[in-house]
Design a protein around this motif. Structure first.
Motif, PDB file in Angstrom:
ATOM      1  N   LEU A  28      14.376  42.944  60.069  1.00 46.34           N
ATOM      2  CA  LEU A  28      15.042  44.157  59.584  1.00 46.34           C
ATOM      3  C   LEU A  28      16.402  44.354  60.256  1.00 46.34           C
ATOM      4  CD1 LEU A  28      11.953  46.521  59.414  1.00 46.34           C
ATOM      5  CD2 LEU A  28      13.156  45.444  57.490  1.00 46.34           C
ATOM      6  N   LEU A  29      16.480  44.043  61.545  1.00 44.86           N
ATOM      7  CA  LEU A  29      17.773  44.125  62.235  1.00 44.86           C
ATOM      8  C   LEU A  29      18.767  43.130  61.655  1.00 44.86           C
ATOM      9  CD1 LEU A  29      16.454  44.581  65.854  1.00 44.86           C
ATOM     10  CD2 LEU A  29      17.999  46.171  64.678  1.00 44.86           C
ATOM     11  N   ILE A  30      18.301  41.934  61.338  1.00 43.73           N
ATOM     12  CA  ILE A  30      19.175  40.935  60.727  1.00 43.73           C
ATOM     13  C   ILE A  30      19.618  41.401  59.341  1.00 43.73           C
ATOM     14  CG2 ILE A  30      19.240  38.583  59.764  1.00 43.73           C
ATOM     15  CD1 ILE A  30      19.603  38.729  62.817  1.00 43.73           C
ATOM     16  N   LYS A  31      18.708  41.980  58.586  1.00 46.93           N
ATOM     17  CA  LYS A  31      19.063  42.496  57.257  1.00 46.93           C
ATOM     18  C   LYS A  31      20.173  43.538  57.372  1.00 46.93           C
ATOM     19  CE  LYS A  31      17.219  44.908  53.244  1.00 46.93           C
ATOM     20  NZ  LYS A  31      16.029  45.487  52.601  1.00 46.93           N
ATOM     21  N   ALA A  32      20.043  44.441  58.325  1.00 47.49           N
ATOM     22  CA  ALA A  32      21.076  45.465  58.530  1.00 47.49           C
ATOM     23  C   ALA A  32      22.389  44.825  58.951  1.00 47.49           C
ATOM     24  CB  ALA A  32      20.615  46.482  59.571  1.00 47.49           C
ATOM     25  N   ALA A  33      22.319  43.844  59.840  1.00 50.54           N
ATOM     26  CA  ALA A  33      23.530  43.157  60.305  1.00 50.54           C
ATOM     27  C   ALA A  33      24.226  42.433  59.160  1.00 50.54           C
ATOM     28  CB  ALA A  33      23.185  42.173  61.422  1.00 50.54           C
ATOM     29  N   PRO A 101      35.978  55.664  58.155  1.00 50.44           N
ATOM     30  CA  PRO A 101      35.631  54.297  57.785  1.00 50.44           C
ATOM     31  C   PRO A 101      36.742  53.286  58.069  1.00 50.44           C
ATOM     32  CG  PRO A 101      35.087  55.820  56.008  1.00 50.44           C
ATOM     33  CD  PRO A 101      35.913  56.575  57.010  1.00 50.44           C
ATOM     34  N   THR A 102      36.449  52.394  58.996  1.00 47.58           N
ATOM     35  CA  THR A 102      37.328  51.257  59.269  1.00 47.58           C
ATOM     36  C   THR A 102      36.454  50.046  59.505  1.00 47.58           C
ATOM     37  OG1 THR A 102      37.373  51.585  61.664  1.00 47.58           O
ATOM     38  CG2 THR A 102      39.101  52.693  60.383  1.00 47.58           C
ATOM     39  N   ARG A 103      36.959  48.900  59.118  1.00 45.39           N
ATOM     40  CA  ARG A 103      36.179  47.677  59.320  1.00 45.39           C
ATOM     41  C   ARG A 103      36.052  47.339  60.792  1.00 45.39           C
ATOM     42  NH1 ARG A 103      39.714  43.672  56.048  1.00 45.39           N
ATOM     43  NH2 ARG A 103      37.677  42.826  55.603  1.00 45.39           N
ATOM     44  N   GLU A 104      36.963  47.825  61.628  1.00 44.99           N
ATOM     45  CA  GLU A 104      36.936  47.521  63.060  1.00 44.99           C
ATOM     46  C   GLU A 104      35.725  48.127  63.764  1.00 44.99           C
ATOM     47  OE1 GLU A 104      39.733  48.629  61.458  1.00 44.99           O
ATOM     48  OE2 GLU A 104      40.755  46.685  61.451  1.00 44.99           O
ATOM     49  N   GLY A 105      35.110  49.127  63.170  1.00 43.45           N
ATOM     50  CA  GLY A 105      33.943  49.750  63.789  1.00 43.45           C
ATOM     51  C   GLY A 105      32.635  49.023  63.520  1.00 43.45           C
ATOM     52  N   LEU A 106      32.653  48.049  62.628  1.00 45.06           N
ATOM     53  CA  LEU A 106      31.411  47.381  62.233  1.00 45.06           C
ATOM     54  C   LEU A 106      30.965  46.233  63.135  1.00 45.06           C
ATOM     55  CD1 LEU A 106      31.875  47.377  58.358  1.00 45.06           C
ATOM     56  CD2 LEU A 106      30.577  48.975  59.766  1.00 45.06           C
ATOM     57  N   PRO A 107      31.876  45.413  63.681  1.00 42.51           N
ATOM     58  CA  PRO A 107      31.402  44.248  64.449  1.00 42.51           C
ATOM     59  C   PRO A 107      30.467  44.576  65.608  1.00 42.51           C
ATOM     60  CG  PRO A 107      33.714  43.975  63.933  1.00 42.51           C
ATOM     61  CD  PRO A 107      33.327  45.374  63.515  1.00 42.51           C
ATOM     62  N   VAL A 108      30.673  45.682  66.283  1.00 42.67           N
ATOM     63  CA  VAL A 108      29.801  46.021  67.404  1.00 42.67           C
ATOM     64  C   VAL A 108      28.379  46.321  66.911  1.00 42.67           C
ATOM     65  CG1 VAL A 108      30.379  48.494  67.517  1.00 42.67           C
ATOM     66  CG2 VAL A 108      29.629  47.287  69.573  1.00 42.67           C
ATOM     67  N   LEU A 109      28.261  46.974  65.764  1.00 44.50           N
ATOM     68  CA  LEU A 109      26.938  47.247  65.201  1.00 44.50           C
ATOM     69  C   LEU A 109      26.257  45.946  64.784  1.00 44.50           C
ATOM     70  CD1 LEU A 109      27.820  50.359  62.989  1.00 44.50           C
ATOM     71  CD2 LEU A 109      26.636  50.355  65.193  1.00 44.50           C
ATOM     72  N   SER A 111      26.872  42.936  65.959  1.00 46.06           N
ATOM     73  CA  SER A 111      26.581  42.156  67.154  1.00 46.06           C
ATOM     74  C   SER A 111      25.316  42.652  67.873  1.00 46.06           C
ATOM     75  CB  SER A 111      27.777  42.199  68.099  1.00 46.06           C
ATOM     76  OG  SER A 111      27.505  41.501  69.279  1.00 46.06           O
ATOM     77  N   ILE A 112      25.200  43.944  68.032  1.00 45.56           N
ATOM     78  CA  ILE A 112      24.026  44.505  68.712  1.00 45.56           C
ATOM     79  C   ILE A 112      22.764  44.188  67.924  1.00 45.56           C
ATOM     80  CG2 ILE A 112      22.857  46.655  69.348  1.00 45.56           C
ATOM     81  CD1 ILE A 112      25.673  47.719  70.147  1.00 45.56           C
ATOM     82  N   ASN A 113      22.807  44.385  66.603  1.00 46.16           N
ATOM     83  CA  ASN A 113      21.624  44.090  65.795  1.00 46.16           C
ATOM     84  C   ASN A 113      21.224  42.625  65.921  1.00 46.16           C
ATOM     85  OD1 ASN A 113      21.608  46.734  64.953  1.00 46.16           O
ATOM     86  ND2 ASN A 113      21.898  46.288  62.796  1.00 46.16           N
ATOM     87  N   ARG A 114      22.197  41.737  65.868  1.00 44.37           N
ATOM     88  CA  ARG A 114      21.898  40.305  65.966  1.00 44.37           C
ATOM     89  C   ARG A 114      21.362  39.949  67.358  1.00 44.37           C
ATOM     90  NH1 ARG A 114      27.097  37.961  62.638  1.00 44.37           N
ATOM     91  NH2 ARG A 114      26.179  38.263  60.568  1.00 44.37           N
ATOM     92  N   ASP A 115      21.957  40.524  68.378  1.00 45.62           N
ATOM     93  CA  ASP A 115      21.508  40.227  69.739  1.00 45.62           C
ATOM     94  C   ASP A 115      20.087  40.729  69.991  1.00 45.62           C
ATOM     95  OD1 ASP A 115      23.924  38.994  70.265  1.00 45.62           O
ATOM     96  OD2 ASP A 115      24.750  40.677  71.416  1.00 45.62           O
ATOM     97  N   ILE A 116      19.777  41.925  69.530  1.00 50.77           N
ATOM     98  CA  ILE A 116      18.433  42.469  69.712  1.00 50.77           C
ATOM     99  C   ILE A 116      17.433  41.647  68.897  1.00 50.77           C
ATOM    100  CG2 ILE A 116      16.925  44.474  69.359  1.00 50.77           C
ATOM    101  CD1 ILE A 116      18.883  44.785  71.704  1.00 50.77           C
ATOM    102  N   ALA A 117      17.801  41.264  67.689  1.00 49.97           N
ATOM    103  CA  ALA A 117      16.926  40.418  66.870  1.00 49.97           C
ATOM    104  C   ALA A 117      16.651  39.087  67.557  1.00 49.97           C
ATOM    105  CB  ALA A 117      17.532  40.194  65.489  1.00 49.97           C
TER     106      ALA A 117
END
Length: 123
Positions: A28-33, A101-109, A111-117
């Motif tokens: 589910l975290l990967i799906k969100a990422a 809304p900016t694309r610059e705010g998305l990479p951290v989300l 990255s965290i989802n992928r790392d936790i997954a």
């Protein structure tokens, strides 16, 4: 032929039933990422998909927090505290991106989802 299909369908359902909670959470975290990464990669999708992707991520993290704070959760207090702090960051970042809304705010989300997954999968 129908018998073969039924056997395949039955085996598929059985495989789904044995997925561990950790693997389900990781998936589910990967799906969100993936959803957030797709919007980052093609910002033209933001108007149509950003709110849904952010809401999905927020709901997912809300469920993760609920699992962490459950009385029967065996995780050590230190890990629970770290996850709750991380969730707080996720919620704040999600609201910032939703408000501005900016694309610059998305990479951290992403990255965290992928790392936790990856951690849930033992990688």
């Amino acid at each position: 032929m129908q018998h073969g299909f039924n056997a395949y369908a039955s085996a598929s359902r059985a495989n789904q039933a044995v997925v561990s909670p950790r693997e389900l959470e990781a998936s589910l975290l990967i799906k969100a990422a993936v959803r957030l990464q797709a919007i980052h990669d093609d910002w033209t999708l933001a108007d149509r998909d950003l709110d849904d992707a952010l809401n999905y991520n927020r709901k997912l993290w809300t469920l993760l927090v609920s699992a962490v704070i459950a009385e029967d959760n065996p995780l050590p207090v230190g890990i629970k505290t770290n996850i709750l702090s991380l969730a707080n960051f996720i919620f704040n970042q999600t609201f910032k991106v939703a408000a501005n809304p900016t694309r610059e705010g998305l990479p951290v989300l992403v990255s965290i989802n992928r790392d936790i997954a990856a951690g849930l999968r033992g990688r």
